[in-house]
Design a protein around this motif. Structure first.
Motif, PDB file in Angstrom:
ATOM      1  N   PRO A 231       0.822  -1.211   0.000  1.00  0.00           N
ATOM      2  CA  PRO A 231       0.000   0.000   0.000  1.00  0.00           C
ATOM      3  C   PRO A 231       0.856   1.260   0.000  1.00  0.00           C
ATOM      4  O   PRO A 231       1.913   1.304   0.621  1.00  0.00           O
ATOM      5  N   ARG A 232       0.400   2.296  -0.722  1.00  0.00           N
ATOM      6  CA  ARG A 232       0.984   3.634  -0.799  1.00  0.00           C
ATOM      7  C   ARG A 232       2.244   3.697  -1.649  1.00  0.00           C
ATOM      8  O   ARG A 232       2.696   4.791  -1.988  1.00  0.00           O
ATOM      9  N   TYR A 233       2.866   2.558  -2.007  1.00  0.00           N
ATOM     10  CA  TYR A 233       4.110   2.617  -2.755  1.00  0.00           C
ATOM     11  C   TYR A 233       3.856   3.072  -4.188  1.00  0.00           C
ATOM     12  O   TYR A 233       2.861   2.708  -4.814  1.00  0.00           O
ATOM     13  N   SER A 234       4.804   3.865  -4.706  1.00  0.00           N
ATOM     14  CA  SER A 234       4.754   4.317  -6.093  1.00  0.00           C
ATOM     15  C   SER A 234       6.017   3.848  -6.798  1.00  0.00           C
ATOM     16  O   SER A 234       7.062   3.667  -6.176  1.00  0.00           O
ATOM     17  N   SER A 235       5.918   3.647  -8.098  1.00  0.00           N
ATOM     18  CA  SER A 235       7.101   3.269  -8.868  1.00  0.00           C
ATOM     19  C   SER A 235       7.924   4.523  -9.167  1.00  0.00           C
ATOM     20  O   SER A 235       7.440   5.655  -9.077  1.00  0.00           O
ATOM     21  N   ARG A 236       9.185   4.288  -9.548  1.00  0.00           N
ATOM     22  CA  ARG A 236      10.040   5.421  -9.933  1.00  0.00           C
ATOM     23  C   ARG A 236       9.431   6.168 -11.115  1.00  0.00           C
ATOM     24  O   ARG A 236       9.479   7.396 -11.170  1.00  0.00           O
ATOM     25  N   ALA A 237       8.882   5.431 -12.057  1.00  0.00           N
ATOM     26  CA  ALA A 237       8.294   6.068 -13.234  1.00  0.00           C
ATOM     27  C   ALA A 237       7.111   6.952 -12.844  1.00  0.00           C
ATOM     28  O   ALA A 237       6.953   8.067 -13.358  1.00  0.00           O
ATOM     29  N   GLN A 238       6.269   6.454 -11.931  1.00  0.00           N
ATOM     30  CA  GLN A 238       5.118   7.245 -11.487  1.00  0.00           C
ATOM     31  C   GLN A 238       5.558   8.484 -10.717  1.00  0.00           C
ATOM     32  O   GLN A 238       5.086   9.601 -10.978  1.00  0.00           O
ATOM     33  N   ALA A 239       6.468   8.287  -9.759  1.00  0.00           N
ATOM     34  CA  ALA A 239       6.897   9.396  -8.913  1.00  0.00           C
ATOM     35  C   ALA A 239       7.662  10.441  -9.718  1.00  0.00           C
ATOM     36  O   ALA A 239       7.437  11.650  -9.570  1.00  0.00           O
ATOM     37  N   GLY A 240       8.583   9.979 -10.577  1.00  0.00           N
ATOM     38  CA  GLY A 240       9.352  10.911 -11.387  1.00  0.00           C
ATOM     39  C   GLY A 240       8.518  11.574 -12.463  1.00  0.00           C
ATOM     40  O   GLY A 240       8.675  12.768 -12.740  1.00  0.00           O
ATOM     41  N   GLY A 241       7.610  10.816 -13.060  1.00  0.00           N
ATOM     42  CA  GLY A 241       6.746  11.404 -14.079  1.00  0.00           C
ATOM     43  C   GLY A 241       5.843  12.477 -13.510  1.00  0.00           C
ATOM     44  O   GLY A 241       5.612  13.528 -14.138  1.00  0.00           O
ATOM     45  N   THR A 242       5.331  12.255 -12.306  1.00  0.00           N
ATOM     46  CA  THR A 242       4.467  13.253 -11.676  1.00  0.00           C
ATOM     47  C   THR A 242       5.261  14.499 -11.315  1.00  0.00           C
ATOM     48  O   THR A 242       4.772  15.627 -11.470  1.00  0.00           O
ATOM     49  N   LEU A 243       6.497  14.312 -10.838  1.00  0.00           N
ATOM     50  CA  LEU A 243       7.341  15.473 -10.543  1.00  0.00           C
ATOM     51  C   LEU A 243       7.571  16.294 -11.805  1.00  0.00           C
ATOM     52  O   LEU A 243       7.504  17.535 -11.777  1.00  0.00           O
ATOM     53  N   ALA A 244       7.814  15.630 -12.915  1.00  0.00           N
ATOM     54  CA  ALA A 244       7.999  16.335 -14.181  1.00  0.00           C
ATOM     55  C   ALA A 244       6.722  17.065 -14.584  1.00  0.00           C
ATOM     56  O   ALA A 244       6.774  18.214 -15.052  1.00  0.00           O
ATOM     57  N   ASP A 245       5.573  16.425 -14.412  1.00  0.00           N
ATOM     58  CA  ASP A 245       4.306  17.059 -14.773  1.00  0.00           C
ATOM     59  C   ASP A 245       4.053  18.316 -13.930  1.00  0.00           C
ATOM     60  O   ASP A 245       3.551  19.331 -14.433  1.00  0.00           O
ATOM     61  N   LEU A 246       4.422  18.266 -12.655  1.00  0.00           N
ATOM     62  CA  LEU A 246       4.276  19.446 -11.797  1.00  0.00           C
ATOM     63  C   LEU A 246       5.241  20.541 -12.245  1.00  0.00           C
ATOM     64  O   LEU A 246       4.882  21.724 -12.300  1.00  0.00           O
ATOM     65  N   ALA A 247       6.475  20.159 -12.561  1.00  0.00           N
ATOM     66  CA  ALA A 247       7.472  21.139 -12.974  1.00  0.00           C
ATOM     67  C   ALA A 247       7.089  21.825 -14.284  1.00  0.00           C
ATOM     68  O   ALA A 247       7.260  23.038 -14.447  1.00  0.00           O
ATOM     69  N   LEU A 248       6.552  21.059 -15.215  1.00  0.00           N
ATOM     70  CA  LEU A 248       6.209  21.598 -16.535  1.00  0.00           C
ATOM     71  C   LEU A 248       4.841  22.275 -16.559  1.00  0.00           C
ATOM     72  O   LEU A 248       4.443  22.831 -17.582  1.00  0.00           O
ATOM     73  N   GLY A 249       4.111  22.218 -15.448  1.00  0.00           N
ATOM     74  CA  GLY A 249       2.796  22.840 -15.400  1.00  0.00           C
ATOM     75  C   GLY A 249       1.721  22.029 -16.069  1.00  0.00           C
ATOM     76  O   GLY A 249       0.611  22.525 -16.284  1.00  0.00           O
TER      77      GLY A 249
END
Length: 296
Positions: A231-249
């Protein structure tokens, strides 16, 4: 295309995010101790040294000239199983790397942030006593005691517990820093978007690199498909992709929301902990960190 300055982009979820940001066509400047980040533009930065942070900020200015910074991503982090490590500046290393050096970089680059710039600071749900899990929940965000834990009268006798407290406290500092920045008059004047981002537990990253071989092995295994069962764990792809999506708006926060939490790949916008919402704690951390970092 935006100009992005980023720390913690050479391994783990940060490497994923940096790759996504660069692939978007954005101008990306990474701060790292060594080059070789998949051909990305890397400037020297050692977050264990405050003088290196100042040199990196100057190098960013030299590289960009009059071009403003559209996105600042403060993502680097580490963890130890004690508080015995000290930086060359004499500061406890987890606090220095996870909070103080990134706070200093934020302050140094503030004048360069564009109108409407985005600032994303990677934190953790472990800042919240209700979600700290097996880690000891933070007791406070007193910058002086975190920088010099030997002065803390309540310092844990167990080295491992003290190390856990140092990590979760640094993550509390990340949330408080984001909230303190959002409360600054400059943030309103420049319409800054400030987000503290919890990527969720993300096995397979370099966060465990300073732990024992057994713990590193378990962390690596959880980064495999086995982690999907937790439970609650995220993959590197999910976590990194979301960080990129936040950074790029690509993903923007709802109104009046500044804390984002990724839960098994789904981005949520919960309230941070009660202490993280305390404006007095945020203000004290902002000013005490400035003194520790040598800012006036």
């Amino acid at each position: 295309m935006p100009t992005v300055v980023m720390t913690g982009g050479t391994s783990g979820l940060g490497e994923v995010a940096a790759g996504r940001i660069a692939a978007s066509g954005a101008t990306l400047l990474l701060g790292a101790r060594s080059a070789g980040a998949n051909g990305l533009d890397v400037l020297p930065l050692d977050l264990a040294r405050l003088d290196s942070v100042r040199s990196f900020a100057e190098a960013v200015g030299d590289r960009l000239g009059d071009t403003p910074v559209d996105v600042l991503v403060l993502n680097a982090g580490l963890s130890f199983h004690s508080v015995d490590q000290r930086t060359p500046d004499g500061l406890e290393t987890t606090f220095a790397v996870n909070h103080l050096s990134q706070y200093l970089l934020l302050r140094l680059l503030l004048p360069r942030l564009a109108h409407g710039a985005r600032v994303i600071i990677t934190s953790s749900s472990t800042h919240d006593p209700e979600l700290a899990g097996i880690l000891p929940a933070p007791r406070h965000a007193d910058a002086k005691l975190l920088a010099h834990p030997e002065l803390d009268p309540d310092l844990d006798e167990s080295p491992r517990k003290a190390g856990g407290h140092a990590y979760t406290s640094s993550k509390l500092c990340n949330v408080l820093t984001a909230r303190a920045l959002a409360a600054q008059p400059l943030a309103a004047e420049r319409a800054l978007s400030v987000i503290a981002y919890d990527p969720g537990a993300t096995p397979g990253t370099g966060l465990s690199r300073n732990f024992s071989p057994a713990i590193r092995l378990v962390w690596a295994l959880l980064g495999s498909p086995l982690g999907r069962l937790v439970p609650r764990y995220s993959s590197r792809a999910q976590a990194g992709g979301t960080l990129a999506d936040l950074a790029l708006g690509i993903v923007r926060p709802p109104a009046d929301q500044g804390y984002a939490s990724l839960v098994k790949g789904r981005l949520t916008w919960p309230r941070p902990s009660a202490l993280a919402r305390d404006p007095r704690a945020a203000d004290a951390l902002w000013h005490d960190s400035a003194a520790l970092a040598g800012l006036t």
